[in-house]
Write a protein that holds these residues in place. Structure first.
Motif, PDB file in Angstrom:
ATOM      1  N   PRO A 243      38.120   4.177  72.785  1.00 52.47           N
ATOM      2  CA  PRO A 243      38.468   2.832  72.307  1.00 52.47           C
ATOM      3  C   PRO A 243      37.280   1.890  72.198  1.00 52.47           C
ATOM      4  N   CYS A 244      36.193   2.192  72.917  1.00 54.44           N
ATOM      5  CA  CYS A 244      35.005   1.331  72.803  1.00 54.44           C
ATOM      6  C   CYS A 244      34.440   1.346  71.385  1.00 54.44           C
ATOM      7  N   VAL A 245      34.596   2.459  70.668  1.00 47.87           N
ATOM      8  CA  VAL A 245      34.108   2.529  69.288  1.00 47.87           C
ATOM      9  C   VAL A 245      34.841   1.512  68.416  1.00 47.87           C
ATOM     10  N   ILE A 246      36.161   1.492  68.522  1.00 52.36           N
ATOM     11  CA  ILE A 246      36.950   0.564  67.712  1.00 52.36           C
ATOM     12  C   ILE A 246      36.719  -0.867  68.173  1.00 52.36           C
ATOM     13  N   ALA A 247      36.619  -1.072  69.487  1.00 57.97           N
ATOM     14  CA  ALA A 247      36.351  -2.416  70.003  1.00 57.97           C
ATOM     15  C   ALA A 247      35.006  -2.930  69.500  1.00 57.97           C
ATOM     16  N   TYR A 248      34.006  -2.059  69.442  1.00 56.13           N
ATOM     17  CA  TYR A 248      32.696  -2.460  68.928  1.00 56.13           C
ATOM     18  C   TYR A 248      32.780  -2.886  67.467  1.00 56.13           C
ATOM     19  N   LEU A 249      33.545  -2.152  66.668  1.00 59.53           N
ATOM     20  CA  LEU A 249      33.683  -2.510  65.259  1.00 59.53           C
ATOM     21  C   LEU A 249      34.449  -3.819  65.088  1.00 59.53           C
ATOM     22  N   LEU A 250      35.376  -4.105  65.996  1.00 54.58           N
ATOM     23  CA  LEU A 250      36.131  -5.351  65.931  1.00 54.58           C
ATOM     24  C   LEU A 250      35.331  -6.538  66.463  1.00 54.58           C
ATOM     25  N   ASN A 251      34.574  -6.321  67.533  1.00 56.30           N
ATOM     26  CA  ASN A 251      33.842  -7.425  68.166  1.00 56.30           C
ATOM     27  C   ASN A 251      32.553  -6.899  68.789  1.00 56.30           C
ATOM     28  N   PRO A 252      31.505  -6.734  67.989  1.00 58.12           N
ATOM     29  CA  PRO A 252      30.251  -6.195  68.527  1.00 58.12           C
ATOM     30  C   PRO A 252      29.604  -7.090  69.570  1.00 58.12           C
ATOM     31  N   ASP A 253      29.989  -8.367  69.613  1.00 58.52           N
ATOM     32  CA  ASP A 253      29.400  -9.272  70.610  1.00 58.52           C
ATOM     33  C   ASP A 253      29.795  -8.898  72.032  1.00 58.52           C
ATOM     34  N   LEU A 254      30.796  -8.052  72.195  1.00 51.58           N
ATOM     35  CA  LEU A 254      31.168  -7.590  73.532  1.00 51.58           C
ATOM     36  C   LEU A 254      30.174  -6.574  74.082  1.00 51.58           C
ATOM     37  N   PHE A 255      29.262  -6.092  73.248  1.00 59.50           N
ATOM     38  CA  PHE A 255      28.357  -5.006  73.622  1.00 59.50           C
ATOM     39  C   PHE A 255      26.905  -5.453  73.436  1.00 59.50           C
ATOM     40  N   SER A 256      26.018  -4.771  74.135  1.00 58.09           N
ATOM     41  CA  SER A 256      24.589  -4.979  73.904  1.00 58.09           C
ATOM     42  C   SER A 256      23.878  -3.634  73.956  1.00 58.09           C
ATOM     43  N   GLY A 257      22.813  -3.521  73.186  1.00 53.05           N
ATOM     44  CA  GLY A 257      22.033  -2.301  73.134  1.00 53.05           C
ATOM     45  C   GLY A 257      20.753  -2.543  72.379  1.00 53.05           C
ATOM     46  N   ARG A 258      20.057  -1.478  72.044  1.00 54.94           N
ATOM     47  CA  ARG A 258      18.771  -1.625  71.347  1.00 54.94           C
ATOM     48  C   ARG A 258      18.447  -0.341  70.582  1.00 54.94           C
ATOM     49  N   PRO A 259      17.558  -0.462  69.585  1.00 52.40           N
ATOM     50  CA  PRO A 259      17.137   0.729  68.841  1.00 52.40           C
ATOM     51  C   PRO A 259      16.335   1.667  69.739  1.00 52.40           C
ATOM     52  N   MET A 260      16.594   2.959  69.593  1.00 52.08           N
ATOM     53  CA  MET A 260      15.869   3.984  70.339  1.00 52.08           C
ATOM     54  C   MET A 260      15.672   5.200  69.454  1.00 52.08           C
ATOM     55  N   HIS A 261      14.775   6.069  69.891  1.00 47.06           N
ATOM     56  CA  HIS A 261      14.683   7.390  69.256  1.00 47.06           C
ATOM     57  C   HIS A 261      15.608   8.328  70.011  1.00 47.06           C
ATOM     58  N   LEU A 262      16.508   8.975  69.273  1.00 39.56           N
ATOM     59  CA  LEU A 262      17.528   9.839  69.866  1.00 39.56           C
ATOM     60  C   LEU A 262      17.322  11.268  69.396  1.00 39.56           C
ATOM     61  N   ALA A 263      17.377  12.200  70.324  1.00 38.05           N
ATOM     62  CA  ALA A 263      17.317  13.626  70.016  1.00 38.05           C
ATOM     63  C   ALA A 263      18.391  14.351  70.820  1.00 38.05           C
ATOM     64  N   ILE A 264      18.858  15.485  70.301  1.00 36.79           N
ATOM     65  CA  ILE A 264      19.901  16.271  70.946  1.00 36.79           C
ATOM     66  C   ILE A 264      19.332  17.632  71.323  1.00 36.79           C
ATOM     67  N   HIS A 280      11.338   3.454  73.838  1.00 41.88           N
ATOM     68  CA  HIS A 280      10.040   2.974  73.361  1.00 41.88           C
ATOM     69  C   HIS A 280       9.606   3.833  72.171  1.00 41.88           C
ATOM     70  N   PRO A 281      10.225   3.615  71.002  1.00 42.93           N
ATOM     71  CA  PRO A 281       9.907   4.429  69.830  1.00 42.93           C
ATOM     72  C   PRO A 281       8.431   4.335  69.457  1.00 42.93           C
ATOM     73  N   THR A 282       7.941   5.394  68.859  1.00 46.93           N
ATOM     74  CA  THR A 282       6.560   5.449  68.400  1.00 46.93           C
ATOM     75  C   THR A 282       6.551   5.796  66.918  1.00 46.93           C
ATOM     76  N   GLU A 283       5.374   5.825  66.341  1.00 45.36           N
ATOM     77  CA  GLU A 283       5.265   6.173  64.924  1.00 45.36           C
ATOM     78  C   GLU A 283       5.743   7.601  64.681  1.00 45.36           C
ATOM     79  N   SER A 284       5.483   8.498  65.630  1.00 45.80           N
ATOM     80  CA  SER A 284       5.909   9.887  65.459  1.00 45.80           C
ATOM     81  C   SER A 284       7.365  10.103  65.877  1.00 45.80           C
ATOM     82  N   THR A 285       7.895   9.230  66.712  1.00 48.21           N
ATOM     83  CA  THR A 285       9.303   9.300  67.118  1.00 48.21           C
ATOM     84  C   THR A 285       9.931   7.918  66.925  1.00 48.21           C
TER      85      THR A 285
END
Length: 311
Positions: A243-264, A280-285
């Motif tokens: 439900p957090c996904v739908i809540a975020y789409l309805l009211n993103p102000d309830l959440f906080s975050g930041r851009p990152m480099h993500l790998a799986i 802490h993204p870099t030019e290569s990541t």
């Protein structure tokens, strides 16, 4: 208000069901083009059936439902009946669906909608990412027509199926890697956030007090789910993952975050499905996802309770 074109990809599952109810209760915000299902919490024949049961409960029969991939891309299937029950929605008596499952494959539906929709589509992904990954492999050009993908998955800290991995990404890590590397506008909501939104006894009572079939069903599902998911994670009730996904789409102000480099992680048996996030993204990541880190739990539950009262 301009409604957001939305497709929900899910594997119901209790928390998926609550997320679907929240979306179905928000027709002013979402132009819900369809619901696609994938194998995950339970096998595909149950996830599509459960999605139709939830549509029946919400009396939103006009929303089309499609079945997708019955197994992960490479690994053996993983399910979670020990958490969600043998049906995937144990804990409540739900109506039998009158809405038929549509014959088109979910992957074909995703590709078609991304190509023909008059406005870019948002995807809310609540389960393993198999359907979206296969769509991106078949038609990589759709990455340019998707406005936003909001995914519940991963963990910055401890996982919930292994010490390293969260269930959705562990269930199909190769699909998750395809999605993360596709150049999408991606927002990830990990366990670190969803474990901040707990179904306390007071919040459960508020749902029950709605006095409606939807409120009673939601409370019953979350009570059953909390006895397993909550206790297993040492918290006082069920975390509201999806439900957090739908809540975020309805009211993103309830959440906080930041851009990152993500790998799986897809190679290590020990860390399969691990989300490796570099704040802490870099030019290569470079940053390739927004990863949420905090949430106003009371605000999410108030939103959920207020919306479910509409059904």
């Amino acid at each position: 208000m301009v409604r957001r074109p939305l497709i929900i990809d899910c594997d119901p599952g209790v928390d998926d069901a609550i997320a679907l109810l929240l979306a179905l209760a928000s027709p002013d915000e979402f132009d819900l083009l369809g619901i696609t299902t994938v194998a995950g919490n339970v096998p595909l024949h149950l996830t599509q059936y459960n999605a139709r049961r939830i549509g029946q409960l919400a009396q939103r029969w006009e929303v089309p439902i499609y079945a997708g991939c019955p197994r992960p891309i490479l690994r053996a299937p993983v399910t979670a009946e020990h958490v969600h029950g043998q049906t995937g929605l144990d804990g409540a008596t739900l109506p039998e669906p009158t809405q038929p499952l549509l014959p088109q494959h979910a992957v074909d539906f995703l590709i078609h909608q991304c190509k023909v929709a008059p406005a870019p589509i948002t995807l809310a992904t609540l389960g393993p990412l198999t359907n979206l990954a296969v769509a991106l492999v078949q038609a990589p050009e759709i990455a340019q027509t998707i406005d936003h993908v909001v995914t519940m998955g991963g963990a910055l800290g401890r996982g919930n199926v292994t010490p390293s991995a969260e269930f959705n990404l562990y269930a199909d890590p190769h699909a998750a890697r395809i999605v993360v590397e596709a150049g999408l506008n991606l927002t990830l909501i990990p366990l670190d956030v969803t474990h901040q939104v707990i179904t306390t006894p007071e919040r459960l009572a508020a749902l029950e007090s709605l006095g409606t079939p939807v409120g009673q069903a939601a409370a019953g599902l979350l009570r059953y789910y909390g006895q397993r998911e909550g206790e297993g994670n040492g918290v006082a009730g069920a975390p509201l993952h999806d439900p957090c996904v739908i809540a975020y789409l309805l009211n993103p102000d309830l959440f906080s975050g930041r851009p990152m480099h993500l790998a799986i992680e897809t190679d290590s048996p020990l860390c399969l499905g691990r989300t490796v996030a570099n704040p802490h993204p870099t030019e290569s990541t470079p940053a390739n996802a927004t990863i949420l880190e905090a949430v106003h739990g009371d605000g999410v539950y108030r939103l959920l309770t207020e919306r479910l009262a509409r059904l």
